[in-house]
Motif scaffolding. Structure first.
Motif, PDB file in Angstrom:
ATOM      1  N   LYS A   9       0.819  -1.204   0.000  1.00  0.00           N
ATOM      2  CA  LYS A   9       0.000   0.000   0.000  1.00  0.00           C
ATOM      3  C   LYS A   9       0.857   1.259   0.000  1.00  0.00           C
ATOM      4  CE  LYS A   9      -0.558  -0.282   5.029  1.00  0.00           C
ATOM      5  NZ  LYS A   9      -1.539  -0.521   6.113  1.00  0.00           N
ATOM      6  N   ASP A  10       2.147   1.127   0.347  1.00  0.00           N
ATOM      7  CA  ASP A  10       3.014   2.297   0.398  1.00  0.00           C
ATOM      8  C   ASP A  10       3.482   2.736  -0.981  1.00  0.00           C
ATOM      9  OD1 ASP A  10       3.023   2.856   3.128  1.00  0.00           O
ATOM     10  OD2 ASP A  10       4.472   1.271   3.518  1.00  0.00           O
ATOM     11  N   GLY A  67       0.194   4.541  -2.262  1.00  0.00           N
ATOM     12  CA  GLY A  67      -0.071   5.463  -1.158  1.00  0.00           C
ATOM     13  C   GLY A  67       0.962   6.573  -1.091  1.00  0.00           C
ATOM     14  N   ARG A  84       0.279  10.604  -1.530  1.00  0.00           N
ATOM     15  CA  ARG A  84       0.689  11.507  -0.448  1.00  0.00           C
ATOM     16  C   ARG A  84       1.640  12.577  -0.973  1.00  0.00           C
ATOM     17  NH1 ARG A  84       2.856   7.848   4.295  1.00  0.00           N
ATOM     18  NH2 ARG A  84       2.968   9.880   5.363  1.00  0.00           N
ATOM     19  N   ILE A 134      -6.468   8.204  -0.088  1.00  0.00           N
ATOM     20  CA  ILE A 134      -5.368   7.835   0.805  1.00  0.00           C
ATOM     21  C   ILE A 134      -5.904   7.097   2.032  1.00  0.00           C
ATOM     22  CG2 ILE A 134      -3.554   8.765   2.301  1.00  0.00           C
ATOM     23  CD1 ILE A 134      -3.271  11.077   0.265  1.00  0.00           C
ATOM     24  N   ARG A 135      -7.005   7.584   2.585  1.00  0.00           N
ATOM     25  CA  ARG A 135      -7.590   6.934   3.771  1.00  0.00           C
ATOM     26  C   ARG A 135      -8.014   5.515   3.463  1.00  0.00           C
ATOM     27  NH1 ARG A 135     -11.917   5.294   6.006  1.00  0.00           N
ATOM     28  NH2 ARG A 135     -13.170   5.750   4.156  1.00  0.00           N
ATOM     29  N   TYR A 155      -4.801   3.211   3.303  1.00  0.00           N
ATOM     30  CA  TYR A 155      -4.132   2.954   4.579  1.00  0.00           C
ATOM     31  C   TYR A 155      -5.086   2.556   5.700  1.00  0.00           C
ATOM     32  CZ  TYR A 155       0.245   4.845   2.757  1.00  0.00           C
ATOM     33  OH  TYR A 155       1.396   5.050   2.042  1.00  0.00           O
ATOM     34  N   ARG A 167      -6.674   4.731   7.405  1.00  0.00           N
ATOM     35  CA  ARG A 167      -6.676   5.866   8.333  1.00  0.00           C
ATOM     36  C   ARG A 167      -6.123   7.082   7.598  1.00  0.00           C
ATOM     37  NH1 ARG A 167      -2.126   2.912   9.141  1.00  0.00           N
ATOM     38  NH2 ARG A 167      -0.149   4.040   9.456  1.00  0.00           N
ATOM     39  N   MET A 180      -3.638   9.982   6.529  1.00  0.00           N
ATOM     40  CA  MET A 180      -2.186  10.052   6.506  1.00  0.00           C
ATOM     41  C   MET A 180      -1.752  11.456   6.110  1.00  0.00           C
ATOM     42  SD  MET A 180      -1.118   6.970   7.311  1.00  0.00           S
ATOM     43  CE  MET A 180       0.572   6.829   6.727  1.00  0.00           C
ATOM     44  N   THR A 228       8.937   0.696   2.306  1.00  0.00           N
ATOM     45  CA  THR A 228       7.989  -0.387   2.087  1.00  0.00           C
ATOM     46  C   THR A 228       8.296  -1.517   3.053  1.00  0.00           C
ATOM     47  OG1 THR A 228       7.862   0.197  -0.228  1.00  0.00           O
ATOM     48  CG2 THR A 228       7.075  -1.971   0.376  1.00  0.00           C
ATOM     49  N   ALA A 260       3.264  -4.394   4.799  1.00  0.00           N
ATOM     50  CA  ALA A 260       2.654  -3.173   4.248  1.00  0.00           C
ATOM     51  C   ALA A 260       1.184  -3.321   3.962  1.00  0.00           C
ATOM     52  CB  ALA A 260       3.382  -2.773   2.972  1.00  0.00           C
TER      53      ALA A 260
END
Length: 333
Positions: free
Chosen positions: A255-256, A259, A263, A308-309, A312, A314, A316, A327, A331
């Motif tokens: 997800k990074d 994500g 971000r 983004i929420r 993740y 939540r 960020m 990573t 993840a």
């Protein structure tokens, strides 16, 4: 991120919206017939009945305009993926002479295996400093993935992989074809509005013809249908973006990756360096991030913070240009 659950939810919502799109077309047919029936009553003294095939002809002409507009809008797109990309300023990647573009081509080849599709043509938007990308093409033989120079320069390999994976989802799921078909239907609905408007035009002396009254009725119903079509098309597009985000996490198992991209885009926007308005309007709705439509009902992309929420689980914080997201092996969890 529970990417399989997210994918199923996005597909289910897309199906519901497509059913609403069909109901909108049915409602338009009923509204046009009702408007013309009322107009006939007003214009016909001593009304007794409607002419033979009155409603059949109205329905056929309305469908002719809607489906004709759909055909005109979509028929010109076959074989035009690379042509469209070049029209908006993209060029083919040069892996032999540029390390960043070699990395892009490697990622495209890797993800083609993960997505089980033919590798699309990798292209670059060389004069665009923002982080963005788009995928286009009617089928696998015509598919193109284009990324901006800013994405090549500002993203890590994992992040670039997440960005490209998002675009691969659009190709794998047939989103380009779906969007073009819906755009064609919206164009057809707009043709109904244009028909009514042309019937309401005045002559050289500023007088309306007898067609003005039915023309006004057609223009009114056509404008409502066209607006509903645009709203539904934008809603479908937002669901396909959620689906593509979930598929990107599935393809990369991180997800990074995506994500981190989103971000960093949020960081650009916070610094007033968001996606550039120089990108051609023809690809605005195809971009990873599109801020062109400010109205939430007509926005083709969900809010960046919400995307983004969902990735993740939540909220960020945004990232600056040189920030990196490590990573982790966990993840996805």
């Amino acid at each position: 991120m529970r990417f399989f659950e997210r994918q199923e939810a996005a597909r289910a919502q897309t199906l519901r919206l497509l059913l609403l799109f069909g109901l909108t077309l049915l409602a338009l047919l009923l509204a046009v017939n009702a408007a013309l029936a009322l107009t006939w009553r007003v214009l016909t003294p001593g009304f007794s009945s409607y002419p033979a095939y009155f409603f059949s002809v109205n329905t056929a002409v309305t469908l002719l305009f809607v489906l004709g507009g759909w055909w005109l809008e979509t028929s010109s797109l076959h074989g035009g993926g690379e042509r469209l990309a070049r029209r908006v300023g993209a060029r083919e990647a040069w892996p032999a002479s540029r390390e960043a573009e070699q990395k892009l081509c490697n990622i495209v080849s890797e993800l083609a295996i993960a997505a089980s599709i033919k590798p699309p043509l990798a292209m670059v938007l060389p004069r665009e400093d923002s982080i963005n990308a788009f995928a286009t093409g009617w089928d696998e033989d015509d598919a193109v993935v284009a990324v901006t120079q800013g994405a090549l320069e500002q993203l890590t390999r994992d992040e670039l992989q997440g960005l490209v994976a998002h675009e691969f989802s659009h190709l794998r799921e047939g989103d380009t074809r779906l969007n073009m078909r819906l755009a064609g239907m919206v164009f057809g609905l707009e043709m109904i509005f244009n028909l009514g408007r042309s019937m309401c035009e005045t002559d050289n002396e500023g007088r309306y013809s007898l067609l003005a009254l039915p023309g006004f009725a057609i223009m009114l119903t056509g404008s409502l249908g066209w607006l509903a079509g645009r709203v539904l098309k934008a809603a479908v597009s937002r669901q396909r973006e959620y689906l593509a985000d979930a598929r990107a996490v599935q393809f990369t198992r991180s997800k990074d990756g995506l994500g981190g991209v989103l971000r960093k885009v949020a960081g650009q926007q916070a610094a007033h360096q968001g996606p550039s308005g120089r990108l051609h309007p023809a690809v605005q709705h195809m971009l990873l991030v599109n801020t062109a439509a400010k109205d939430r009902w007509l926005a083709t992309h969900p809010p960046l913070a919400e995307r983004i929420r969902r990735i993740y689980g939540r909220p960020m914080t945004a990232l600056r240009r040189d920030d990196h997201v490590a990573t982790r092996p966990d993840a996805l969890f």
